[in-house]
Design a protein around this motif. Structure first.
Motif, PDB file in Angstrom:
ATOM      1  N   LYS A  75       0.821  -1.210   0.000  1.00  0.00           N
ATOM      2  CA  LYS A  75       0.000   0.000   0.000  1.00  0.00           C
ATOM      3  C   LYS A  75       0.855   1.260   0.000  1.00  0.00           C
ATOM      4  O   LYS A  75       0.505   2.263  -0.641  1.00  0.00           O
ATOM      5  N   ASP A  76       1.992   1.230   0.681  1.00  0.00           N
ATOM      6  CA  ASP A  76       2.879   2.392   0.694  1.00  0.00           C
ATOM      7  C   ASP A  76       3.561   2.590  -0.671  1.00  0.00           C
ATOM      8  O   ASP A  76       3.768   3.725  -1.111  1.00  0.00           O
ATOM      9  N   VAL A  77       3.919   1.496  -1.333  1.00  0.00           N
ATOM     10  CA  VAL A  77       4.468   1.610  -2.690  1.00  0.00           C
ATOM     11  C   VAL A  77       3.430   2.233  -3.620  1.00  0.00           C
ATOM     12  O   VAL A  77       3.737   3.138  -4.414  1.00  0.00           O
ATOM     13  N   GLN A  78       2.206   1.765  -3.530  1.00  0.00           N
ATOM     14  CA  GLN A  78       1.135   2.303  -4.366  1.00  0.00           C
ATOM     15  C   GLN A  78       0.915   3.786  -4.083  1.00  0.00           C
ATOM     16  O   GLN A  78       0.720   4.595  -5.004  1.00  0.00           O
ATOM     17  N   LEU A  79       0.972   4.171  -2.821  1.00  0.00           N
ATOM     18  CA  LEU A  79       0.802   5.575  -2.452  1.00  0.00           C
ATOM     19  C   LEU A  79       1.900   6.437  -3.059  1.00  0.00           C
ATOM     20  O   LEU A  79       1.626   7.516  -3.609  1.00  0.00           O
ATOM     21  N   CYS A  80       3.140   5.956  -2.985  1.00  0.00           N
ATOM     22  CA  CYS A  80       4.255   6.726  -3.550  1.00  0.00           C
ATOM     23  C   CYS A  80       4.102   6.891  -5.061  1.00  0.00           C
ATOM     24  O   CYS A  80       4.430   7.936  -5.615  1.00  0.00           O
ATOM     25  N   LYS A  81       3.589   5.866  -5.721  1.00  0.00           N
ATOM     26  CA  LYS A  81       3.346   5.974  -7.159  1.00  0.00           C
ATOM     27  C   LYS A  81       2.259   7.010  -7.436  1.00  0.00           C
ATOM     28  O   LYS A  81       2.397   7.834  -8.349  1.00  0.00           O
ATOM     29  N   GLU A  82       1.203   6.990  -6.651  1.00  0.00           N
ATOM     30  CA  GLU A  82       0.113   7.953  -6.837  1.00  0.00           C
ATOM     31  C   GLU A  82       0.570   9.381  -6.572  1.00  0.00           C
ATOM     32  O   GLU A  82       0.078  10.326  -7.212  1.00  0.00           O
ATOM     33  N   LEU A  83       1.514   9.557  -5.658  1.00  0.00           N
ATOM     34  CA  LEU A  83       2.024  10.893  -5.343  1.00  0.00           C
ATOM     35  C   LEU A  83       3.064  11.382  -6.344  1.00  0.00           C
ATOM     36  O   LEU A  83       3.497  12.531  -6.273  1.00  0.00           O
ATOM     37  N   GLY A  84       3.494  10.511  -7.248  1.00  0.00           N
ATOM     38  CA  GLY A  84       4.402  10.918  -8.303  1.00  0.00           C
ATOM     39  C   GLY A  84       5.870  10.869  -7.962  1.00  0.00           C
ATOM     40  O   GLY A  84       6.678  11.615  -8.544  1.00  0.00           O
ATOM     41  N   PHE A  85       6.259   9.992  -7.039  1.00  0.00           N
ATOM     42  CA  PHE A  85       7.681   9.873  -6.714  1.00  0.00           C
ATOM     43  C   PHE A  85       8.438   9.165  -7.838  1.00  0.00           C
ATOM     44  O   PHE A  85       7.858   8.450  -8.657  1.00  0.00           O
ATOM     45  N   ASP A  86       9.747   9.369  -7.836  1.00  0.00           N
ATOM     46  CA  ASP A  86      10.598   8.842  -8.899  1.00  0.00           C
ATOM     47  C   ASP A  86      11.025   7.406  -8.640  1.00  0.00           C
ATOM     48  O   ASP A  86      11.415   6.692  -9.567  1.00  0.00           O
ATOM     49  N   GLY A  87      10.989   6.992  -7.402  1.00  0.00           N
ATOM     50  CA  GLY A  87      11.408   5.641  -7.060  1.00  0.00           C
ATOM     51  C   GLY A  87      11.085   5.333  -5.622  1.00  0.00           C
ATOM     52  O   GLY A  87      10.650   6.200  -4.859  1.00  0.00           O
ATOM     53  N   VAL A  88      11.298   4.082  -5.233  1.00  0.00           N
ATOM     54  CA  VAL A  88      11.140   3.648  -3.851  1.00  0.00           C
ATOM     55  C   VAL A  88      12.323   2.756  -3.485  1.00  0.00           C
ATOM     56  O   VAL A  88      13.043   2.258  -4.361  1.00  0.00           O
ATOM     57  N   VAL A  89      12.497   2.569  -2.190  1.00  0.00           N
ATOM     58  CA  VAL A  89      13.612   1.787  -1.661  1.00  0.00           C
ATOM     59  C   VAL A  89      13.029   0.675  -0.799  1.00  0.00           C
ATOM     60  O   VAL A  89      12.286   0.945   0.152  1.00  0.00           O
ATOM     61  N   ILE A  90      13.341  -0.583  -1.135  1.00  0.00           N
ATOM     62  CA  ILE A  90      12.762  -1.730  -0.445  1.00  0.00           C
ATOM     63  C   ILE A  90      13.858  -2.744  -0.113  1.00  0.00           C
ATOM     64  O   ILE A  90      14.987  -2.631  -0.579  1.00  0.00           O
ATOM     65  N   GLY A  91      13.492  -3.764   0.648  1.00  0.00           N
ATOM     66  CA  GLY A  91      14.410  -4.856   0.933  1.00  0.00           C
ATOM     67  C   GLY A  91      13.720  -5.938   1.737  1.00  0.00           C
ATOM     68  O   GLY A  91      13.240  -5.665   2.841  1.00  0.00           O
ATOM     69  N   LEU A  92      13.638  -7.130   1.191  1.00  0.00           N
ATOM     70  CA  LEU A  92      12.938  -8.242   1.845  1.00  0.00           C
ATOM     71  C   LEU A  92      13.794  -9.501   1.781  1.00  0.00           C
ATOM     72  O   LEU A  92      14.331  -9.844   0.718  1.00  0.00           O
ATOM     73  N   LEU A  93      13.888 -10.191   2.913  1.00  0.00           N
ATOM     74  CA  LEU A  93      14.666 -11.421   3.001  1.00  0.00           C
ATOM     75  C   LEU A  93      13.803 -12.566   3.523  1.00  0.00           C
ATOM     76  O   LEU A  93      12.787 -12.352   4.181  1.00  0.00           O
ATOM     77  N   HIS A  94      14.248 -13.794   3.214  1.00  0.00           N
ATOM     78  CA  HIS A  94      13.725 -14.987   3.872  1.00  0.00           C
ATOM     79  C   HIS A  94      14.523 -15.226   5.152  1.00  0.00           C
ATOM     80  O   HIS A  94      15.615 -14.667   5.347  1.00  0.00           O
ATOM     81  N   ALA A  95      14.003 -16.106   6.010  1.00  0.00           N
ATOM     82  CA  ALA A  95      14.657 -16.385   7.289  1.00  0.00           C
ATOM     83  C   ALA A  95      16.056 -16.969   7.111  1.00  0.00           C
ATOM     84  O   ALA A  95      16.916 -16.813   7.986  1.00  0.00           O
ATOM     85  N   ASP A  96      16.308 -17.643   5.975  1.00  0.00           N
ATOM     86  CA  ASP A  96      17.620 -18.245   5.748  1.00  0.00           C
ATOM     87  C   ASP A  96      18.627 -17.278   5.145  1.00  0.00           C
ATOM     88  O   ASP A  96      19.748 -17.674   4.808  1.00  0.00           O
ATOM     89  N   GLY A  97      18.254 -16.000   5.015  1.00  0.00           N
ATOM     90  CA  GLY A  97      19.176 -15.006   4.491  1.00  0.00           C
ATOM     91  C   GLY A  97      19.169 -14.892   2.982  1.00  0.00           C
ATOM     92  O   GLY A  97      19.984 -14.156   2.423  1.00  0.00           O
ATOM     93  N   SER A  98      18.263 -15.588   2.320  1.00  0.00           N
ATOM     94  CA  SER A  98      18.138 -15.436   0.868  1.00  0.00           C
ATOM     95  C   SER A  98      17.165 -14.300   0.547  1.00  0.00           C
ATOM     96  O   SER A  98      16.378 -13.878   1.399  1.00  0.00           O
TER      97      SER A  98
END
Length: 235
Positions: A75-98
């Motif tokens: 929902k926050d990514v979608q909001l940033c797109k609606e507000l017209g931002f140039d990009g977003v910064v994310i990062g997601l991992l699995h429990a095993d570090g992958s």
């Protein structure tokens, strides 16, 4: 290119005025940066013309998110797109570090046409070279990394290896501990073309009255505009 991480509206305005090429917009520096409020996002988008990439991170701590947290991220990514931002910064991992490839790919698709930076969750990945390939496969535009150590200068060997392995398929952007004293040497050694710094400092509160019984040191986090200008000059 010099990207500056900012943690409040005042710092965002100061960094842009000092000549930063791009901003990573965050809140809560002592949590490593979390998603800015709607008010901050809206105000920054209205007042700043240079590219701004909000971090999408619903909490501090690790990068292992449950379903409810992932829903917030979407929902926050979608909001940033609606507000017209140039990009977003994310990062997601699995429990095993992958790398959480499935969710990361979905976020990249959701964010389009915004750019996507995979942040220093990368520095907690179990196998950095495999993580590089996985993030490329997800369609991210860049990786922010300190080379899997706290300070990018100390991680310069891995950062250089990542730049070489990336082979222009993705941007490798060193960050953490980057200052005017080392930014040029770091760029030269690693071959990185984009660099990241918070250039932050603490300033005392402007409050004339403070409740001594609270025993709090009310300092404000702000960008050091002199340091930003020194880094730009060094590059």
């Amino acid at each position: 290119m010099l990207e500056i991480a900012v943690f409040n509206i005042q710092s965002a305005l100061l960094a842009a005025a000092a000549g930063a090429h791009r901003l990573e917009l965050c809140e809560n520096p002592y949590d490593g940066g979390t998603t800015p409020s709607y008010g901050t996002l809206k105000t920054v988008r209205e007042k700043i013309s240079i590219p701004v990439f909000p971090i999408i991170r619903p909490r501090g701590g690790d990068f292992l998110y449950n379903d409810a947290e992932y829903e917030v991220i979407c929902k926050d990514v979608q909001l940033c797109k609606e507000l017209g931002f140039d990009g977003v910064v994310i990062g997601l991992l699995h429990a095993d570090g992958s790398i959480d490839k499935e969710r990361t790919k979905k976020l990249v698709d959701l964010a389009y046409p915004m750019e996507v930076t995979f942040h220093r969750a990368f520095d907690r990945a179990a196998h950095p070279l495999q993580a590089l390939e996985d993030i490329i496969a997800c369609g991210c535009n860049r990786i922010l990394t300190s080379g899997q150590v706290p300070n990018a200068w100390d991680g310069r060997e891995l950062i250089k290896q990542l730049v070489e392995k990336a082979d222009d398929r993705i941007i490798i952007m060193p960050g953490s501990g980057v200052r005017s004293s080392n930014i040029k040497a770091l760029a030269d050694f690693t071959g990185a073309m984009e660099l990241h710094s918070s250039a932050r400092m603490l300033t005392p509160s402007g409050m004339q009255f403070q409740t001594k019984s609270m025993q709090e040191n009310l300092q404000n986090t702000i960008v050091d505009t002199t340091e930003i200008k020194k880094m730009l000059a060094a590059l």
